[in-house]
Design a protein around this motif. Structure first.
Motif, PDB file in Angstrom:
ATOM      1  N   GLU A 109      48.653  46.003  45.077  1.00  0.00           N
ATOM      2  CA  GLU A 109      47.253  45.721  44.755  1.00  0.00           C
ATOM      3  C   GLU A 109      46.678  46.794  43.834  1.00  0.00           C
ATOM      4  O   GLU A 109      45.959  46.494  42.878  1.00  0.00           O
ATOM      5  CB  GLU A 109      46.412  45.635  46.022  1.00  0.00           C
ATOM      6  CG  GLU A 109      44.959  45.283  45.735  1.00  0.00           C
ATOM      7  CD  GLU A 109      44.046  45.455  46.931  1.00  0.00           C
ATOM      8  OE1 GLU A 109      43.073  44.699  47.042  1.00  0.00           O
ATOM      9  OE2 GLU A 109      44.305  46.362  47.740  1.00  0.00           O
ATOM     10  N   GLY A 110      47.024  48.045  44.119  1.00  0.00           N
ATOM     11  CA  GLY A 110      46.534  49.130  43.285  1.00  0.00           C
ATOM     12  C   GLY A 110      47.044  49.043  41.857  1.00  0.00           C
ATOM     13  O   GLY A 110      46.290  49.244  40.900  1.00  0.00           O
ATOM     14  N   VAL A 111      48.335  48.725  41.711  1.00  0.00           N
ATOM     15  CA  VAL A 111      48.917  48.588  40.374  1.00  0.00           C
ATOM     16  C   VAL A 111      48.274  47.427  39.619  1.00  0.00           C
ATOM     17  O   VAL A 111      47.934  47.543  38.431  1.00  0.00           O
ATOM     18  CB  VAL A 111      50.445  48.384  40.474  1.00  0.00           C
ATOM     19  CG1 VAL A 111      51.027  48.023  39.103  1.00  0.00           C
ATOM     20  CG2 VAL A 111      51.109  49.635  41.026  1.00  0.00           C
ATOM     21  N   LEU A 112      48.079  46.288  40.295  1.00  0.00           N
ATOM     22  CA  LEU A 112      47.444  45.136  39.660  1.00  0.00           C
ATOM     23  C   LEU A 112      46.005  45.443  39.257  1.00  0.00           C
ATOM     24  O   LEU A 112      45.535  45.009  38.196  1.00  0.00           O
ATOM     25  CB  LEU A 112      47.472  43.932  40.611  1.00  0.00           C
ATOM     26  CG  LEU A 112      48.848  43.307  40.872  1.00  0.00           C
ATOM     27  CD1 LEU A 112      48.737  42.194  41.910  1.00  0.00           C
ATOM     28  CD2 LEU A 112      49.451  42.765  39.583  1.00  0.00           C
ATOM     29  N   HIS A 113      45.310  46.197  40.107  1.00  0.00           N
ATOM     30  CA  HIS A 113      43.928  46.568  39.790  1.00  0.00           C
ATOM     31  C   HIS A 113      43.872  47.433  38.532  1.00  0.00           C
ATOM     32  O   HIS A 113      43.020  47.224  37.659  1.00  0.00           O
ATOM     33  CB  HIS A 113      43.309  47.312  40.969  1.00  0.00           C
ATOM     34  CG  HIS A 113      41.888  47.722  40.745  1.00  0.00           C
ATOM     35  ND1 HIS A 113      40.843  46.821  40.731  1.00  0.00           N
ATOM     36  CD2 HIS A 113      41.336  48.947  40.496  1.00  0.00           C
ATOM     37  CE1 HIS A 113      39.719  47.464  40.500  1.00  0.00           C
ATOM     38  NE2 HIS A 113      39.992  48.753  40.359  1.00  0.00           N
ATOM     39  N   ARG A 131      44.528  45.218  35.511  1.00  0.00           N
ATOM     40  CA  ARG A 131      43.369  44.413  35.139  1.00  0.00           C
ATOM     41  C   ARG A 131      42.296  45.269  34.464  1.00  0.00           C
ATOM     42  O   ARG A 131      41.658  44.823  33.501  1.00  0.00           O
ATOM     43  CB  ARG A 131      42.773  43.747  36.395  1.00  0.00           C
ATOM     44  CG  ARG A 131      43.665  42.688  37.016  1.00  0.00           C
ATOM     45  CD  ARG A 131      42.893  41.889  38.046  1.00  0.00           C
ATOM     46  NE  ARG A 131      43.788  41.185  38.960  1.00  0.00           N
ATOM     47  CZ  ARG A 131      44.086  41.580  40.174  1.00  0.00           C
ATOM     48  NH1 ARG A 131      43.569  42.700  40.640  1.00  0.00           N
ATOM     49  NH2 ARG A 131      44.909  40.876  40.935  1.00  0.00           N
ATOM     50  N   GLN A 132      42.108  46.483  34.979  1.00  0.00           N
ATOM     51  CA  GLN A 132      41.110  47.369  34.380  1.00  0.00           C
ATOM     52  C   GLN A 132      41.476  47.709  32.938  1.00  0.00           C
ATOM     53  O   GLN A 132      40.610  47.762  32.059  1.00  0.00           O
ATOM     54  CB  GLN A 132      40.986  48.650  35.208  1.00  0.00           C
ATOM     55  CG  GLN A 132      40.330  48.459  36.562  1.00  0.00           C
ATOM     56  CD  GLN A 132      38.879  48.051  36.455  1.00  0.00           C
ATOM     57  OE1 GLN A 132      38.534  46.900  36.705  1.00  0.00           O
ATOM     58  NE2 GLN A 132      38.040  48.960  36.058  1.00  0.00           N
ATOM     59  N   ARG A 133      42.765  47.929  32.690  1.00  0.00           N
ATOM     60  CA  ARG A 133      43.207  48.232  31.326  1.00  0.00           C
ATOM     61  C   ARG A 133      43.024  47.022  30.421  1.00  0.00           C
ATOM     62  O   ARG A 133      42.638  47.158  29.252  1.00  0.00           O
ATOM     63  CB  ARG A 133      44.671  48.673  31.336  1.00  0.00           C
ATOM     64  CG  ARG A 133      44.878  50.056  31.914  1.00  0.00           C
ATOM     65  CD  ARG A 133      46.340  50.465  31.850  1.00  0.00           C
ATOM     66  NE  ARG A 133      46.535  51.823  32.345  1.00  0.00           N
ATOM     67  CZ  ARG A 133      47.718  52.419  32.430  1.00  0.00           C
ATOM     68  NH1 ARG A 133      48.819  51.771  32.060  1.00  0.00           N
ATOM     69  NH2 ARG A 133      47.809  53.655  32.890  1.00  0.00           N
ATOM     70  N   GLN A 134      43.303  45.826  30.948  1.00  0.00           N
ATOM     71  CA  GLN A 134      43.113  44.614  30.155  1.00  0.00           C
ATOM     72  C   GLN A 134      41.655  44.437  29.776  1.00  0.00           C
ATOM     73  O   GLN A 134      41.333  44.116  28.620  1.00  0.00           O
ATOM     74  CB  GLN A 134      43.597  43.385  30.949  1.00  0.00           C
ATOM     75  CG  GLN A 134      45.087  43.097  30.823  1.00  0.00           C
ATOM     76  CD  GLN A 134      45.444  41.739  31.388  1.00  0.00           C
ATOM     77  OE1 GLN A 134      44.848  41.293  32.371  1.00  0.00           O
ATOM     78  NE2 GLN A 134      46.413  41.077  30.780  1.00  0.00           N
ATOM     79  N   LYS A 135      40.759  44.639  30.730  1.00  0.00           N
ATOM     80  CA  LYS A 135      39.330  44.521  30.450  1.00  0.00           C
ATOM     81  C   LYS A 135      38.891  45.555  29.425  1.00  0.00           C
ATOM     82  O   LYS A 135      38.087  45.263  28.533  1.00  0.00           O
ATOM     83  CB  LYS A 135      38.529  44.706  31.750  1.00  0.00           C
ATOM     84  CG  LYS A 135      38.653  43.550  32.725  1.00  0.00           C
ATOM     85  CD  LYS A 135      37.823  43.808  33.969  1.00  0.00           C
ATOM     86  CE  LYS A 135      37.948  42.648  34.962  1.00  0.00           C
ATOM     87  NZ  LYS A 135      37.148  42.899  36.200  1.00  0.00           N
ATOM     88  N   SER A 136      39.422  46.763  29.546  1.00  0.00           N
ATOM     89  CA  SER A 136      39.082  47.819  28.597  1.00  0.00           C
ATOM     90  C   SER A 136      39.545  47.461  27.190  1.00  0.00           C
ATOM     91  O   SER A 136      38.821  47.646  26.214  1.00  0.00           O
ATOM     92  CB  SER A 136      39.711  49.139  29.042  1.00  0.00           C
ATOM     93  OG  SER A 136      39.426  50.167  28.127  1.00  0.00           O
ATOM     94  N   GLN A 137      40.775  46.914  27.098  1.00  0.00           N
ATOM     95  CA  GLN A 137      41.292  46.510  25.788  1.00  0.00           C
ATOM     96  C   GLN A 137      40.488  45.355  25.200  1.00  0.00           C
ATOM     97  O   GLN A 137      40.215  45.317  23.988  1.00  0.00           O
ATOM     98  CB  GLN A 137      42.765  46.115  25.924  1.00  0.00           C
ATOM     99  CG  GLN A 137      43.699  47.291  26.212  1.00  0.00           C
ATOM    100  CD  GLN A 137      45.116  46.847  26.497  1.00  0.00           C
ATOM    101  OE1 GLN A 137      45.417  45.646  26.563  1.00  0.00           O
ATOM    102  NE2 GLN A 137      46.016  47.811  26.675  1.00  0.00           N
ATOM    103  N   GLU A 138      40.071  44.407  26.049  1.00  0.00           N
ATOM    104  CA  GLU A 138      39.265  43.285  25.580  1.00  0.00           C
ATOM    105  C   GLU A 138      37.912  43.763  25.062  1.00  0.00           C
ATOM    106  O   GLU A 138      37.423  43.285  24.039  1.00  0.00           O
ATOM    107  CB  GLU A 138      39.073  42.272  26.712  1.00  0.00           C
ATOM    108  CG  GLU A 138      40.341  41.497  27.058  1.00  0.00           C
ATOM    109  CD  GLU A 138      40.148  40.613  28.282  1.00  0.00           C
ATOM    110  OE1 GLU A 138      39.018  40.614  28.825  1.00  0.00           O
ATOM    111  OE2 GLU A 138      41.112  39.933  28.684  1.00  0.00           O
ATOM    112  N   LEU A 139      37.313  44.692  25.760  1.00  0.00           N
ATOM    113  CA  LEU A 139      36.028  45.239  25.320  1.00  0.00           C
ATOM    114  C   LEU A 139      36.163  45.984  23.996  1.00  0.00           C
ATOM    115  O   LEU A 139      35.305  45.874  23.120  1.00  0.00           O
ATOM    116  CB  LEU A 139      35.456  46.165  26.397  1.00  0.00           C
ATOM    117  CG  LEU A 139      34.957  45.496  27.683  1.00  0.00           C
ATOM    118  CD1 LEU A 139      34.553  46.541  28.711  1.00  0.00           C
ATOM    119  CD2 LEU A 139      33.770  44.583  27.377  1.00  0.00           C
TER     120      LEU A 139
END
Length: 309
Positions: free
Chosen positions: A282-286, A289-297
């Motif tokens: 769960e920690g790795v997936l979190h 996801r945070q990195r994906q959101k950061s890249q999208e932003l």
């Protein structure tokens, strides 16, 4: 959040090392080891608090004692809850009861999750709920296997959640509160280390104990300080679940020290280890996801900048 997770992991790893390190403190018994642990931990803890700017918390509690002397009763009870756990942590592996103590640390996170859900109304994620289910299976099997629960297991599982809950209630959930926990037990440490037994003569006879005590103080301050800070930065549920890393390491340390996991005990440890694995996933997936959101932003920001130009 990330800071709290990092501190919790650091504390668990340090406790695992410390559990194994107790063998270097022989021929001291558990009471002598506890006494010198208190003597050695406070200087390192004070130094760390000076470095982090937390010494003011010691002074703030002292002012609360002067304003409300009744507050000292809570501090004494807090010290008793905390330091008896520290004594038991050392007493277990020295007296061949390491697995019973480690089972208490297996049960502890479940109790803390229960407190978080019932008292603080915190919610479990799907991964966390699955981890709890596997942990319950493991602990339930162990209780069924032995037909009863050792007193060491019960005390670890119940005293720590009460300790952390009351620390939040009385607003002493910082390093200053922990410093007072250790400071108030010093008279008992003096009695155990000097009046009850001649530990100074023992140290003179075994000079290696000098550096062992110094390392003990450093590891204790690092592990306990990190644990206390993690309890403040994390929700009660997550703090409890992350605590599962510690009993895994304690069980491994107990095995290294010569205790055996019997064939029937594997059905206790495997589900709990799987629960820890689920939390890691769960920690790795979190993080992913945070990195994906950061890249999208960042991508959207770059596109917006291009349109403006």
């Amino acid at each position: 959040m990330y800071k709290g997770v990092a501190l919790s992991v650091l504390a668990s790893v340090t406790f695992g090392i410390l559990y194994f390190f107790t063998t270097y403190l022989k021929p001291m018994d558990s009471e002598q080891t506890f006494a010198w642990r208190m003597f050695a931990t406070i200087p390192f803890l004070t130094l760390f608090m000076w470095w982090s700017g937390d010494l003011k918390n010691i002074q703030s509690i002292f002012r609360r004692i002067l304003d409300k002397p009744f507050f000292l009763i809570w501090l004494l009870f807090s010290s008793l809850l905390c330091t008896t756990q520290l004594w038991l942590f050392l007493w277990g592996p020295i007296n061949g009861r390491g697995l019973q103590v480690s089972l208490g640390y297996f049960l502890l996170p479940l109790v803390m999750v229960l407190v978080g859900c019932l008292v603080y109304k915190e919610k479990l994620s799907r991964w966390q709920l699955a981890a709890v289910i596997f942990a319950v299976l493991g602990v339930a099997h162990e209780i069924w296997r032995i037909g009863s629960i050792a007193w060491e297991t019960v005390y670890v599982a119940l005293a720590y959640p009460l300790y952390f809950f009351l620390r939040r209630y009385f607003k002493t959930d910082h390093l200053g509160g922990f410093w007072w926990d250790l400071f108030l037990i010093l008279p008992v440490a003096v009695y155990l280390g000097f009046s009850l037994s001649d530990s100074t003569g023992l140290i003179a006879a075994f000079p290696h104990l000098i550096w062992a005590i110094v390392v003990l103080g450093f590891l204790s301050a690092l592990g306990l300080g990190s644990y206390i800070l993690a309890s403040r930065y994390l929700p009660f549920v997550l703090f409890g679940l992350l605590s599962y890393l510690e009993p895994v390491l304690l069980a491994l340390a107990s095995i290294v020290l010569g205790e055996r996991v019997e064939a029937g005990e594997w059905l206790t440890y495997i589900p709990i280890w799987f629960a820890v694995l689920l939390l890691v996933i769960e920690g790795v997936l979190h993080i992913f996801r945070q990195r994906q959101k950061s890249q999208e932003l960042e991508c959207k920001a770059a596109q917006y900048q291009d349109k403006q130009n």
